[in-house]
Design a protein around this motif. Structure first.
Motif, PDB file in Angstrom:
ATOM      1  N   SER A   1     -10.378   0.532  -5.579  1.00 40.27           N
ATOM      2  CA  SER A   1      -9.108   0.250  -4.649  1.00 40.27           C
ATOM      3  C   SER A   1      -9.045  -0.913  -3.649  1.00 40.27           C
ATOM      4  O   SER A   1     -10.149  -1.109  -3.671  1.00 40.27           O
ATOM      5  CB  SER A   1      -8.530   1.463  -3.591  1.00 40.27           C
ATOM      6  OG  SER A   1      -9.783   1.789  -2.593  1.00 40.27           O
ATOM      7  N   ALA A   2      -8.052  -1.755  -4.224  1.00 40.93           N
ATOM      8  CA  ALA A   2      -7.519  -2.603  -3.111  1.00 40.93           C
ATOM      9  C   ALA A   2      -6.615  -2.728  -1.769  1.00 40.93           C
ATOM     10  O   ALA A   2      -5.848  -1.235  -1.720  1.00 40.93           O
ATOM     11  CB  ALA A   2      -6.832  -3.778  -3.827  1.00 40.93           C
ATOM     12  N   ASN A   3      -7.087  -2.635  -0.939  1.00 41.42           N
ATOM     13  CA  ASN A   3      -6.171  -1.840   0.299  1.00 41.42           C
ATOM     14  C   ASN A   3      -5.993  -3.061   1.143  1.00 41.42           C
ATOM     15  O   ASN A   3      -5.924  -4.438   1.027  1.00 41.42           O
ATOM     16  CB  ASN A   3      -7.613  -2.011   1.533  1.00 41.42           C
ATOM     17  CG  ASN A   3      -8.257  -0.714   1.318  1.00 41.42           C
ATOM     18  OD1 ASN A   3      -7.546   0.331   0.478  1.00 41.42           O
ATOM     19  ND2 ASN A   3      -9.472  -0.807   0.812  1.00 41.42           N
TER      20      ASN A   3
ATOM     21  N   ASP B   1      -6.955  -7.528   1.557  1.00 44.45           N
ATOM     22  CA  ASP B   1      -7.652  -8.229   0.326  1.00 44.45           C
ATOM     23  C   ASP B   1      -7.476  -9.518  -0.365  1.00 44.45           C
ATOM     24  O   ASP B   1      -6.051  -9.392  -0.314  1.00 44.45           O
ATOM     25  CB  ASP B   1      -8.469  -6.795  -0.571  1.00 44.45           C
ATOM     26  CG  ASP B   1      -8.971  -5.575   0.224  1.00 44.45           C
ATOM     27  OD1 ASP B   1      -9.876  -5.677   1.428  1.00 44.45           O
ATOM     28  OD2 ASP B   1      -9.317  -4.963  -0.638  1.00 44.45           O
TER      29      ASP B   1
ATOM     30  N   THR C   1       0.829  -1.152  -0.099  1.00 45.91           N
ATOM     31  CA  THR C   1       0.167   0.133  -0.422  1.00 45.91           C
ATOM     32  C   THR C   1       1.105   1.352   0.213  1.00 45.91           C
ATOM     33  O   THR C   1       2.127   0.905   0.610  1.00 45.91           O
ATOM     34  CB  THR C   1      -1.226  -0.374   0.964  1.00 45.91           C
ATOM     35  OG1 THR C   1      -0.221  -0.054   2.488  1.00 45.91           O
ATOM     36  CG2 THR C   1      -1.884  -1.258   1.186  1.00 45.91           C
TER      37      THR C   1
ATOM     38  N   HIS D   1      -3.559   2.087  -0.067  1.00 42.66           N
ATOM     39  CA  HIS D   1      -4.543   1.514  -0.813  1.00 42.66           C
ATOM     40  C   HIS D   1      -3.439   1.124  -2.105  1.00 42.66           C
ATOM     41  O   HIS D   1      -2.171   1.611  -1.801  1.00 42.66           O
ATOM     42  CB  HIS D   1      -5.933   2.175  -1.953  1.00 42.66           C
ATOM     43  CG  HIS D   1      -5.319   3.149  -2.816  1.00 42.66           C
ATOM     44  ND1 HIS D   1      -4.490   3.258  -3.777  1.00 42.66           N
ATOM     45  CD2 HIS D   1      -5.601   4.461  -2.455  1.00 42.66           C
ATOM     46  CE1 HIS D   1      -4.883   4.639  -4.313  1.00 42.66           C
ATOM     47  NE2 HIS D   1      -5.327   4.872  -3.414  1.00 42.66           N
TER      48      HIS D   1
END
Length: 154
Positions: A76-78, A81, A24, A29
């Protein structure tokens, strides 16, 4: 798991990803550089599974080098995930150039986070200059094509 996902094309080659905290950026993200790394990882895994191994690259002295990558960041990916990255070979001119399409899905909500397209050209590994693909590459790439995807630019 992948059967329930809404893929853009049938039967993707897939790689599962868990977003790590170090993936991130300051916004919290997954960083854009990390997405590009994931695209490269799934591409190598895919061609390796097709028999286009690094040993074959070394034996022929040829490789498919990326000439262009288009990425559409859709959500977005966090950290934490769980994601599934799918890829398909969508074009091959039979001599020099190929195209590969990608889709990144978060199974928890079924959301597509990214769509991408990369184009590749065969190069001589020593000179780094364009070169006609060896017969083995042509056979592998030609047999792995998936219809209906985005192809090489005209």
């Amino acid at each position: 798991m992948t059967r329930a996902l809404n893929w853009d094309l049938p039967d993707p080659f897939t790689m599962t990803i868990t977003v790590r905290p170090e993936d991130t950026d300051r916004l919290g993200h997954a960083n854009n550089v990390v997405y590009v790394r994931w695209l490269e990882e799934v591409s190598w895994q895919h061609i390796d599974s097709l028999g286009m191994t690094w040993a074959l690259h070394e034996e022929t002295g040829k490789a498919m080098a990326i000439t262009r990558t288009e990425l559409d960041y859709l959500a977005s990916a966090n950290a934490g995930d769980e994601l599934v990255l799918g890829t398909w070979l969508t074009d091959w001119d039979g001599r020099f150039r190929s195209a590969r399409q990608f889709q990144l899905i978060r199974p928890a909500d079924g959301k597509t986070l990214l769509r991408a397209l990369s184009t590749h050209a065969c190069v001589d590994m020593k000179s780094q200059r364009p070169a006609r693909a060896p017969k083995a590459f042509a056979e592998i790439l030609g047999s792995a094509l998936v219809a209906g995807g985005r192809g090489l630019p005209g």
